[in-house]
Design an enzyme around this catalytic site. Sequence first.
Site, short mmCIF file in Angstrom:
data_model
loop_
_atom_site.label_atom_id
_atom_site.label_comp_id
_atom_site.label_asym_id
_atom_site.label_seq_id
_atom_site.Cartn_x
_atom_site.Cartn_y
_atom_site.Cartn_z
CE LYS A 40 -3.48 2.87 0.56
NZ LYS A 40 -4.34 3.17 -0.62
CB CYS A 93 -3.42 9.48 -4.22
SG CYS A 93 -4.88 9.17 -3.20
O1 RRO Z 1 -5.89 5.47 -0.93
C1 RRO Z 1 -6.55 5.83 -1.92
O2 RRO Z 1 -7.63 6.44 -1.82
C2 RRO Z 1 -6.07 5.58 -3.29
C3 RRO Z 1 -4.79 5.84 -3.72
BR1 RRO Z 1 -3.44 6.40 -2.57
C4 RRO Z 1 -4.47 5.67 -5.10
O3 RRO Z 1 -3.35 5.92 -5.56
N1 RRO Z 1 -5.45 5.27 -5.94
C5 RRO Z 1 -6.70 4.99 -5.51
O4 RRO Z 1 -7.56 4.61 -6.33
N2 RRO Z 1 -7.01 5.15 -4.18
#
Ligand code: RRO
Length: 311
Positions: free
Chosen positions: A44, A130
Amino acid sequence: VSLQTTLGDHSFTNVFMNASGVHCMTAAELDEVAASPAGTLVTKTGTLEPRTGNPEPRFAVLELGTINSMGLPNKGIDYYLDYAAAFQARHPGQTMFLSVAGMKPADFPLLAEKIQASGFTGLTEFNLSCPNVPGKPQIAYDFETTQEILTAIFKGFKKAAGVKLPPYFDLAQFDQMAALLNQYPLTFINSINSLGNGLWIDPATDTAAIRPKGGFGGIGGQYAKPIALANVRAFRQRLRADIGIIGTGGVTSGRDAYDLILCGANLVSLGSILATEGISAFTRLTAELEAEMAKQGYATPAAFRGQLKTL
Ligand code: RRO
């Protein structure tokens, strides 16, 4: 048929891996990916400090994919560096990926310094895409900020690295971003992150599917496949030959993975399908991709990588 592939100096026994964000928050989840047929794994996205993320519900399964507004919940860079140290001790010769992101541009060189000073020998994916932190635009839609961040990272960073990119929709964007990326010592790009800020409505209740940001969230799954193919293809046509590509977006069958490789992908990552089907998706898709390659007469991914035919 072999699914063996490479990225820079690193070799993998299978093209499939998880997409960052799916099945990779905890050591237990990462261990399950490591024990599956997947060729490698990514954490993650880690930030300098741990985060709890956005209020729930923040993920939903839709007709043809998923929507999420997780808001970057994660256990922090130190947790994932500790995991990587243990992984390297247990799996000598295997390569894993660390995904990291700053909450502000100045965090990126600090994350890079931490990784540089550690014993990490794998690949680092700087997440510039993100879509879900309220008030924070996706970095890689801002070319000037992207350039500043990459310059700051590579001042001191000497390990293998890549960037996770958002989907682009205009050929001028591919031209500009590829020209920018070609200036840096990148080992790979990962294309694409989720389609930012989509909206889903439950017709039984006239209500959005997730709570954060009034229901807006990143869309993945089958909705993303044609956009992912175009982004992988467009970057393969524009990037230096030594920059590899992780293809991400809309893979639900072996043929989908085959298509990303035809567009130029070295590795293929699973997001929505891994979230909905679970870890057995790696076994099914490995068998399906091998069957498709056998049918087409290809023994390795390198035999057809980038070989898309056009009219
Ligand atoms: O954690 C998120 O909301 C998230 C991230 Br960091 C990302 O790079 N892509 C996504 O779809 N969700």
